[in-house]
Design a protein around this motif. Structure first.
Motif, PDB file in Angstrom:
ATOM      1  N   UNK A 148       1.021  -1.493   0.075  1.00  0.00           N
ATOM      2  CA  UNK A 148      -0.022  -0.080  -0.027  1.00  0.00           C
ATOM      3  C   UNK A 148       0.910   1.268   0.085  1.00  0.00           C
ATOM      4  N   UNK A 149       1.744   1.233   0.777  1.00  0.00           N
ATOM      5  CA  UNK A 149       2.329   2.609   0.834  1.00  0.00           C
ATOM      6  C   UNK A 149       3.571   2.428  -0.100  1.00  0.00           C
ATOM      7  N   UNK A 150       3.274   1.438  -1.080  1.00  0.00           N
ATOM      8  CA  UNK A 150       4.354   1.576  -2.883  1.00  0.00           C
ATOM      9  C   UNK A 150       3.257   2.415  -3.414  1.00  0.00           C
ATOM     10  N   UNK A 151       2.617   2.171  -3.478  1.00  0.00           N
ATOM     11  CA  UNK A 151       1.344   2.954  -4.286  1.00  0.00           C
ATOM     12  C   UNK A 151       0.761   4.265  -4.237  1.00  0.00           C
ATOM     13  N   UNK A 152       1.382   4.922  -5.213  1.00  0.00           N
ATOM     14  CA  UNK A 152       1.782   6.389  -5.349  1.00  0.00           C
ATOM     15  C   UNK A 152      -0.377   6.687  -5.263  1.00  0.00           C
ATOM     16  N   UNK A 153       0.047   7.906  -3.787  1.00  0.00           N
ATOM     17  CA  UNK A 153      -0.849   8.321  -4.061  1.00  0.00           C
ATOM     18  C   UNK A 153      -1.258  10.235  -4.837  1.00  0.00           C
ATOM     19  N   UNK A 154      -2.190   9.771  -5.030  1.00  0.00           N
ATOM     20  CA  UNK A 154      -2.714  11.241  -6.122  1.00  0.00           C
ATOM     21  C   UNK A 154      -2.633  12.423  -5.407  1.00  0.00           C
ATOM     22  N   UNK A 199       3.794  14.274   1.697  1.00  0.00           N
ATOM     23  CA  UNK A 199       3.833  12.845   1.533  1.00  0.00           C
ATOM     24  C   UNK A 199       5.171  12.979   0.729  1.00  0.00           C
ATOM     25  N   UNK A 200       5.330  13.339  -0.162  1.00  0.00           N
ATOM     26  CA  UNK A 200       7.294  12.400  -0.368  1.00  0.00           C
ATOM     27  C   UNK A 200       7.851  13.219   1.158  1.00  0.00           C
ATOM     28  N   UNK A 201       8.020  14.033   1.922  1.00  0.00           N
ATOM     29  CA  UNK A 201       8.698  13.736   2.750  1.00  0.00           C
ATOM     30  C   UNK A 201       8.686  12.539   4.368  1.00  0.00           C
ATOM     31  N   UNK A 202       7.989  12.330   4.392  1.00  0.00           N
ATOM     32  CA  UNK A 202       8.051  10.561   4.997  1.00  0.00           C
ATOM     33  C   UNK A 202       7.339   9.129   4.241  1.00  0.00           C
ATOM     34  N   UNK A 203       8.265   9.920   3.220  1.00  0.00           N
ATOM     35  CA  UNK A 203       8.270   8.836   2.197  1.00  0.00           C
ATOM     36  C   UNK A 203       7.537   7.505   1.576  1.00  0.00           C
ATOM     37  N   UNK A 256      12.448  16.438  -6.401  1.00  0.00           N
ATOM     38  CA  UNK A 256      11.603  16.302  -5.143  1.00  0.00           C
ATOM     39  C   UNK A 256      10.897  14.366  -5.264  1.00  0.00           C
ATOM     40  N   UNK A 257      10.971  13.930  -6.373  1.00  0.00           N
ATOM     41  CA  UNK A 257      11.059  12.482  -6.290  1.00  0.00           C
ATOM     42  C   UNK A 257       9.777  12.849  -6.756  1.00  0.00           C
ATOM     43  N   UNK A 258       8.449  13.258  -7.392  1.00  0.00           N
ATOM     44  CA  UNK A 258       7.407  13.084  -7.613  1.00  0.00           C
ATOM     45  C   UNK A 258       7.328  12.773  -8.697  1.00  0.00           C
ATOM     46  N   UNK A 259       6.502  11.702  -8.979  1.00  0.00           N
ATOM     47  CA  UNK A 259       5.887  11.156 -10.526  1.00  0.00           C
ATOM     48  C   UNK A 259       4.188  12.367 -10.678  1.00  0.00           C
ATOM     49  N   UNK A 260       5.538  13.073 -11.828  1.00  0.00           N
ATOM     50  CA  UNK A 260       4.435  13.860 -12.199  1.00  0.00           C
ATOM     51  C   UNK A 260       3.617  14.100 -13.505  1.00  0.00           C
ATOM     52  N   UNK A 261       2.393  13.766 -13.531  1.00  0.00           N
ATOM     53  CA  UNK A 261       1.334  13.509 -14.693  1.00  0.00           C
ATOM     54  C   UNK A 261       0.537  15.235 -15.122  1.00  0.00           C
ATOM     55  N   UNK A 262       0.372  14.925 -16.614  1.00  0.00           N
ATOM     56  CA  UNK A 262       0.053  16.644 -16.799  1.00  0.00           C
ATOM     57  C   UNK A 262      -1.381  16.284 -17.644  1.00  0.00           C
TER      58      UNK A 262
END
Length: 192
Positions: free
Chosen positions: A5-11, A30-34, A54-60
């Motif tokens: 669950x932690x590995x699934x991205x949060x939108x 959220x990113x700072x908390x892993x 910062x490590x986010x997966x960006x969707x445009x």
């Protein structure tokens, strides 16, 4: 929470906002908390590049485009719906709700407005933006999605940056609340 669950991205929608942006702040926290974060933005610009750094997966994509909403939500079980004030807010909220329902979202955090809890079927408000938030909450309630409504009074980091001159000249914060009571939400802010 399981590792899967932690590995699934949060939108997080509205993730590229400017000063005081809730979407950007939520993404950073959220990113700072892993957590893995999918940051939805409308424009691929320097703000989107910063989220990527910062490590986010960006969707445009635009939340008014159903296919863009599918691309943003697919593979996410949790989302935070935050959107700037816009005449198209209600349409975007409905699009996100129906696509979230289609994809089986398990947690839907909706950033609404504090005045919504004072409205009902007989009394809304003359403010079109506040009424759109109330209507969006009704639709989310009817959707059957597991929704958490967040109704802040005000986010103060943007206000503090806007009132810096007044603070330096008068040594006090002049908030635009008159004699009304307010419980501000102050997030850690970065001036960089």
């Amino acid at each position: 929470m399981s590792k899967a669950q932690r590995e699934l991205p949060i939108l997080v929608t509205g993730a590229a906002g400017r000063i005081g942006s809730v979407g950007r702040t939520v993404t950073e926290l959220l990113l700072a908390r892993g957590f893995q974060v999918r940051a939805q933005v409308r424009v691929d610009d320097e703000r989107a590049a910063r989220l990527r750094a910062l490590g986010a997966e960006v969707v445009v994509g635009d939340l008014l485009d159903l296919m863009a909403v599918h691309r943003a939500i697919e593979g996410c079980e949790r989302l935070c719906f935050a959107m700037s004030v816009a005449p198209t807010y209600l349409e975007a909220a409905v699009n996100v709700a129906v696509v979230a329902k289609h994809h089986g979202v398990k947690a839907f955090v909706n950033l609404s407005q504090m005045t919504v809890n004072e409205m009902d079927i007989f009394n809304t408000t003359p403010s079109p933006q506040q009424k759109q938030h109330w209507l969006a909450e009704q639709i989310l309630s009817w959707s059957g999605l597991p929704v958490v409504e967040v109704r802040p009074t005000a986010f103060m980091e943007g206000l503090l940056l806007q009132t810096a001159k007044t603070v330096s000249l008068q040594d006090k914060i002049m908030a635009p609340f008159g004699m009304g009571k307010n419980s501000p939400s102050l997030q850690p802010m970065s001036l960089g």
